[in-house]
Design a protein around this motif. Sequence first.
Motif, short mmCIF file in Angstrom:
data_model
loop_
_atom_site.label_atom_id
_atom_site.label_comp_id
_atom_site.label_asym_id
_atom_site.label_seq_id
_atom_site.Cartn_x
_atom_site.Cartn_y
_atom_site.Cartn_z
N SER A 1 -47.97 21.17 2.82
CA SER A 1 -47.62 19.96 3.57
C SER A 1 -46.91 18.91 2.73
O SER A 1 -46.56 17.84 3.23
CB SER A 1 -48.89 19.35 4.18
N GLY A 2 -46.75 19.18 1.44
CA GLY A 2 -46.06 18.23 0.57
C GLY A 2 -46.88 17.03 0.17
O GLY A 2 -46.32 15.99 -0.17
N VAL A 3 -48.22 17.18 0.18
CA VAL A 3 -49.07 16.04 -0.18
C VAL A 3 -49.96 16.38 -1.38
O VAL A 3 -50.95 15.69 -1.63
CB VAL A 3 -49.94 15.59 1.01
N PHE A 4 -49.61 17.43 -2.13
CA PHE A 4 -50.44 17.82 -3.26
C PHE A 4 -50.54 16.68 -4.27
O PHE A 4 -49.55 16.04 -4.63
CB PHE A 4 -49.84 19.05 -3.96
N ALA A 5 -51.77 16.41 -4.73
CA ALA A 5 -52.03 15.40 -5.75
C ALA A 5 -53.03 15.98 -6.74
O ALA A 5 -54.17 16.27 -6.38
CB ALA A 5 -52.58 14.12 -5.11
N ALA A 6 -52.60 16.19 -7.97
CA ALA A 6 -53.37 16.96 -8.94
C ALA A 6 -54.72 16.33 -9.28
O ALA A 6 -55.75 17.02 -9.27
CB ALA A 6 -52.55 17.16 -10.21
N ILE A 7 -54.73 15.04 -9.60
CA ILE A 7 -55.99 14.42 -10.05
C ILE A 7 -57.04 14.40 -8.93
O ILE A 7 -58.19 14.78 -9.16
CB ILE A 7 -55.73 13.01 -10.61
N PRO A 8 -56.69 13.99 -7.71
CA PRO A 8 -57.68 14.08 -6.64
C PRO A 8 -58.14 15.51 -6.38
O PRO A 8 -59.32 15.74 -6.06
CB PRO A 8 -56.93 13.52 -5.42
N ALA A 9 -57.25 16.49 -6.54
CA ALA A 9 -57.64 17.89 -6.33
C ALA A 9 -58.66 18.32 -7.37
O ALA A 9 -59.67 18.96 -7.05
CB ALA A 9 -56.41 18.80 -6.39
N VAL A 10 -58.44 17.95 -8.63
CA VAL A 10 -59.38 18.30 -9.70
C VAL A 10 -60.71 17.58 -9.49
O VAL A 10 -61.79 18.16 -9.68
CB VAL A 10 -58.78 17.95 -11.08
N ALA A 11 -60.65 16.32 -9.08
CA ALA A 11 -61.88 15.56 -8.82
C ALA A 11 -62.67 16.18 -7.67
O ALA A 11 -63.90 16.26 -7.72
CB ALA A 11 -61.55 14.10 -8.53
N ALA A 12 -61.95 16.60 -6.63
CA ALA A 12 -62.62 17.25 -5.49
C ALA A 12 -63.29 18.54 -5.94
O ALA A 12 -64.41 18.85 -5.51
CB ALA A 12 -61.61 17.53 -4.39
#
Length: 316
Positions: free
Chosen positions: A40-51
Amino acid sequence: MATADAEVSRTKAWLMAARPQTLPAGAAPVIVGTGLAVHSGVFAAIPAVAALLGALLLQVGTNFANDYFDAVNGADTAEREGFTRVTAGGLIEPARVKQAMAATYALAVVVGLYLVYVGGLPIVVVGLSSIAAGVAYTGGPYPYGYRGLGDLFVFVYFGLVAVMGTYYVQAAATLPWVDPLALAVPAGTVTMEAFVVSLPAAGLSTAILVVNNIRDRETDAASGKKTLAVMLGYTWSRVEWLAMVGMAYVVPVFFALDAEFGLPALLPLVTLPLAVSLGQTVLTRTDGEALNPALERTGQLLAAHSALFATGLALT
């Protein structure tokens, strides 16, 4: 057997309590939610790692909670055929396991503070309810895991909430700014696509619990632990397993028929032979000798299916 016969090192005992073999159930939905975020073009690395870190901490905290509360409630007996539980087996003092549970959940809260900054107060609701659900599964005055509701808990929190929550924090992170004190859910952060994408992880995570509960059905019934398997019996528990696993293979086909996703969404079907092999065991056996390995292989199925599904979503 639930009781250890040989001496176990302290480090190994803590690893047994944390149950690292269950971590795919925590990581898999985050991987799937991230795959959809890339699509969807909304990838965000830091929030993904935190999740991911938050999900793994919640998983381990819940493992500690189950080990502790099943022991003090008398659900773990010497007749149990599952993997050794450290509290019931006398490997770690109950108070220490309870402290580890609290400390692990506290670390999850620390990680959650960053996610609240990214996604606002809805993350507080998700995080605190996840912790409460993990404790109340086998703890508290009315543990719902002993009343046939454990399967629903796993389906919701290790599937729907985890996948949609992962997508939510990444989508929110791409917005100009989200007020950390805002209760409103920003537009475009909770979608029907994210809900449907979460169903395979929800189903396969629940299938892990079904295998566990089929194996423990007799000892759970004897100890008064009324899991859904105890209530339904072997036949309908196996029907539940088939429905949960079958859903994991229907959903990718649904996405493949959508031109926006296409054939890469079918990548999880590569794991179908493993699912069929597992089915041959789950549908015919009730003993720990067969179902303990099947339990681990179902976790492997969840991990492989989720990684391939996420890859298929991201490729489109």
